[in-house]
Design a protein around this motif. Structure first.
Motif, PDB file in Angstrom:
ATOM      1  N   GLY A 296      -3.114  -3.115   0.757  1.00 28.35           N
ATOM      2  CA  GLY A 296      -2.966  -2.439  -0.237  1.00 28.35           C
ATOM      3  C   GLY A 296      -2.851  -3.324  -1.788  1.00 28.35           C
ATOM      4  O   GLY A 296      -3.029  -3.182  -2.988  1.00 28.35           O
TER       5      GLY A 296
ATOM      6  N   ARG B 168      -6.190  -5.687   0.482  1.00 27.69           N
ATOM      7  CA  ARG B 168      -6.388  -4.628  -0.492  1.00 27.69           C
ATOM      8  C   ARG B 168      -7.606  -3.890   0.909  1.00 27.69           C
ATOM      9  O   ARG B 168      -7.622  -2.925   0.965  1.00 27.69           O
ATOM     10  CB  ARG B 168      -7.191  -4.917  -1.555  1.00 27.69           C
ATOM     11  CG  ARG B 168      -6.195  -5.047  -2.655  1.00 27.69           C
ATOM     12  CD  ARG B 168      -6.413  -5.608  -3.947  1.00 27.69           C
ATOM     13  NE  ARG B 168      -5.922  -6.002  -4.986  1.00 27.69           N
ATOM     14  CZ  ARG B 168      -5.320  -5.632  -5.970  1.00 27.69           C
ATOM     15  NH1 ARG B 168      -5.483  -3.888  -6.097  1.00 27.69           N
ATOM     16  NH2 ARG B 168      -4.989  -5.706  -6.855  1.00 27.69           N
TER      17      ARG B 168
ATOM     18  N   SER C 192      -8.208   2.597   0.332  1.00 30.36           N
ATOM     19  CA  SER C 192      -7.459   1.146   0.469  1.00 30.36           C
ATOM     20  C   SER C 192      -6.334   1.780  -0.338  1.00 30.36           C
ATOM     21  O   SER C 192      -4.858   1.159  -0.204  1.00 30.36           O
ATOM     22  CB  SER C 192      -7.980  -0.038  -0.893  1.00 30.36           C
ATOM     23  OG  SER C 192      -8.251   0.825  -2.159  1.00 30.36           O
ATOM     24  N   THR C 193      -6.295   3.023  -0.917  1.00 32.73           N
ATOM     25  CA  THR C 193      -4.648   3.948  -0.961  1.00 32.73           C
ATOM     26  C   THR C 193      -4.014   4.296   0.384  1.00 32.73           C
ATOM     27  O   THR C 193      -3.178   5.191  -0.401  1.00 32.73           O
ATOM     28  CB  THR C 193      -4.785   4.608  -2.571  1.00 32.73           C
ATOM     29  OG1 THR C 193      -6.290   5.641  -2.380  1.00 32.73           O
ATOM     30  CG2 THR C 193      -5.335   3.502  -3.871  1.00 32.73           C
ATOM     31  N   ASP C 194      -4.767   4.578   0.991  1.00 27.93           N
ATOM     32  CA  ASP C 194      -4.630   5.444   1.654  1.00 27.93           C
ATOM     33  C   ASP C 194      -3.293   5.174   2.968  1.00 27.93           C
ATOM     34  O   ASP C 194      -2.900   4.701   3.747  1.00 27.93           O
ATOM     35  CB  ASP C 194      -5.462   6.132   2.633  1.00 27.93           C
ATOM     36  CG  ASP C 194      -4.559   7.345   4.175  1.00 27.93           C
ATOM     37  OD1 ASP C 194      -3.598   7.985   3.291  1.00 27.93           O
ATOM     38  OD2 ASP C 194      -5.663   7.102   4.686  1.00 27.93           O
TER      39      ASP C 194
ATOM     40  N   GLY D 250      -5.519   7.580  -6.653  1.00 29.58           N
ATOM     41  CA  GLY D 250      -5.251   7.131  -5.803  1.00 29.58           C
ATOM     42  C   GLY D 250      -4.415   6.434  -5.831  1.00 29.58           C
ATOM     43  O   GLY D 250      -3.123   5.803  -4.744  1.00 29.58           O
ATOM     44  N   SER D 251      -4.063   4.910  -7.156  1.00 24.59           N
ATOM     45  CA  SER D 251      -3.102   4.021  -7.149  1.00 24.59           C
ATOM     46  C   SER D 251      -3.186   3.739  -8.486  1.00 24.59           C
ATOM     47  O   SER D 251      -3.978   4.038  -9.387  1.00 24.59           O
ATOM     48  CB  SER D 251      -3.929   2.783  -6.261  1.00 24.59           C
ATOM     49  OG  SER D 251      -4.749   2.320  -7.087  1.00 24.59           O
TER      50      SER D 251
ATOM     51  N   SER E 241       0.091   2.452  -4.420  1.00 25.01           N
ATOM     52  CA  SER E 241      -0.535   3.744  -3.878  1.00 25.01           C
ATOM     53  C   SER E 241       0.746   5.087  -4.329  1.00 25.01           C
ATOM     54  O   SER E 241       1.866   5.126  -4.881  1.00 25.01           O
ATOM     55  CB  SER E 241       0.016   3.237  -2.148  1.00 25.01           C
ATOM     56  OG  SER E 241       0.033   4.533  -1.810  1.00 25.01           O
ATOM     57  N   ARG E 242      -0.471   6.162  -4.974  1.00 24.17           N
ATOM     58  CA  ARG E 242       0.230   6.769  -5.210  1.00 24.17           C
ATOM     59  C   ARG E 242       1.201   7.877  -4.112  1.00 24.17           C
ATOM     60  O   ARG E 242       2.528   8.154  -4.241  1.00 24.17           O
ATOM     61  CB  ARG E 242      -0.619   7.507  -5.173  1.00 24.17           C
ATOM     62  CG  ARG E 242      -0.325   9.389  -5.699  1.00 24.17           C
ATOM     63  CD  ARG E 242      -0.844  10.298  -6.522  1.00 24.17           C
ATOM     64  NE  ARG E 242      -1.055  11.621  -7.692  1.00 24.17           N
ATOM     65  CZ  ARG E 242      -0.792  12.696  -6.497  1.00 24.17           C
ATOM     66  NH1 ARG E 242      -1.458  12.081  -5.498  1.00 24.17           N
ATOM     67  NH2 ARG E 242      -0.274  13.526  -7.266  1.00 24.17           N
TER      68      ARG E 242
END
Length: 379
Positions: free
Chosen positions: A107, A112, A120-122, A205-206, A254-255
């Protein structure tokens, strides 16, 4: 004027503003890029299919068997450790005879791109520990022919190292160096509020704050950004270096990673995303050599915090604590980012790291000392 034309003009102004910002950011990054030979760009595939980037800075003349893994923290990238000399741990250690491998966690930066079917944020910090770290170790050991490696992590990078040292990869670690890494998270209300705001800003997501950092980078040194003292002691980092760092080193968050940090702060815990693994409790079982470092003015990993984590490492017969600051005779009181980029860092922090490593590394016999191989692919 026709309302439809007002809307059209508004859209055109927004597009012009976005285009102007894109041109500005690209220009800033070009202007402030580190003026040094780039490291070799390698890629390692994790078991879940994610491919991560690893930047190899080879020793001009390799003197030690074990490589050093350089692991950045949250919202950062490989420039944390591999910057332009004299503010570059990778260059310092390579000159001392160590091959260095700077990871970019999934990420981030060149890592990325997710595998098919993934966003990409998982990912969470657990993925850095269980997926990225084994791939990093495998590649570094294969590249050097070594059996073990040293792990040097800043902030979150040190926390990942602590967790890796408690799992199946532990036998591959020759030692662990943590720099400004908090394992206690009972935080002040301001930090709770900022993290909560970050979680909201990262939806869905981010949080792509690196774009804002690059936008504002040229103004640093002339003005101090609000809350910047949480990250650095601004008086300790020369303005040109502040501008370079903010233009190059910041990365998105990332969240899920932010949610994990939020859990740690709300419950004063250092644990897995599902809450099943308590990595802070596991520190008491570590037996490998550990160097715990912090800054006297660090508000994220306070001096008290690093001293308390050092006390948890009682099972290690080789543990060292060093808090950099004026009360120890150092140049200045160190904040969080100053440990790499403060004016005193190349004179005080880097030499301590280098000496600790040399005292524990395996010297290569003189006849086996190796010149650096020619890079096959550069970043």
């Amino acid at each position: 004027m026709d309302p439809g034309k007002w809307v059209l003009w508004g859209l055109l102004l927004v597009l012009a503003g976005l285009l102007g910002n894109v041109v500005w950011v690209l220009s800033v990054r070009r202007l402030y890029r580190p003026r040094t030979a780039p490291p070799q760009l390698l890629r390692a595939r994790c078991q879940d299919g994610w491919e991560i980037a690893i930047h190899a800075r080879r020793a001009p003349k390799r003197r030690f068997e074990e490589p050093v893994l350089l692991c950045h923290g949250l919202a950062a990238n490989r420039f944390t450790f591999d910057f332009a000399p004299p503010y570059s741990v990778a260059h310092y250690l390579a000159d001392a005879g160590f091959d260095c491998f700077s990871v970019e966690w999934r990420g981030t930066g060149h890592s990325r791109q997710p595998p098919p079917g993934r966003r990409s944020t998982d990912f969470t910090i657990d993925d850095h520990i269980l997926q990225d770290a084994p791939a990093l170790l495998e590649l570094a050991l294969k590249e050097t022919g070594a059996k073990r490696a040293f792990w040097l992590g800043h902030s979150m990078g040190g926390l990942v190292g602590y967790a890796v040292a408690q799992g199946p990869q532990a036998p591959r670690l020759a030692g662990l160096l943590v720099l400004g890494s908090p394992v206690f998270f009972k935080s002040e209300p301001l930090m709770r509020s900022l993290l909560s705001l970050g979680v909201r800003a990262a939806w869905p997501g981010s949080f792509r704050q690196e774009w804002m950092s690059a936008t504002l980078a040229p103004f640093l040194g002339y003005v101090n950004l609000p809350l910047s003292e949480l990250l650095v002691n601004p008086e300790h980092i020369p303005p040109p270096i502040q501008r370079q760092v903010f233009a190059n080193m910041m990365s998105s968050m990332s969240r899920k990673v932010l949610l994990q940090f939020q859990d740690w702060i709300e419950h004063d815990a250092f644990r897995s995303y599902d809450g099943q693994v308590d990595w802070r409790a596991g520190l008491s079982r570590l037996t490998l050599p550990v160097l715990v470092m912090g800054g006297s003015s660090d508000r994220l990993a306070t001096a008290e915090n690093v001293r308390k984590q050092y006390e948890l490492l009682a099972s290690s017969s080789d543990r060292t604590l060093h808090v950099f600051g004026r009360d120890r005779g150092d140049k200045m009181d160190y904040g969080h980012g100053d440990l790499m980029f403060g004016t005193g860092a190349p004179l005080e922090v880097y030499p301590l790291i280098g000496k600790w490593l040399k005292d524990r590394a395996t010297p290569l016999p003189k006849r086996e000392e190796q010149p650096a191989p020619s890079p096959t692919l550069s970043a």
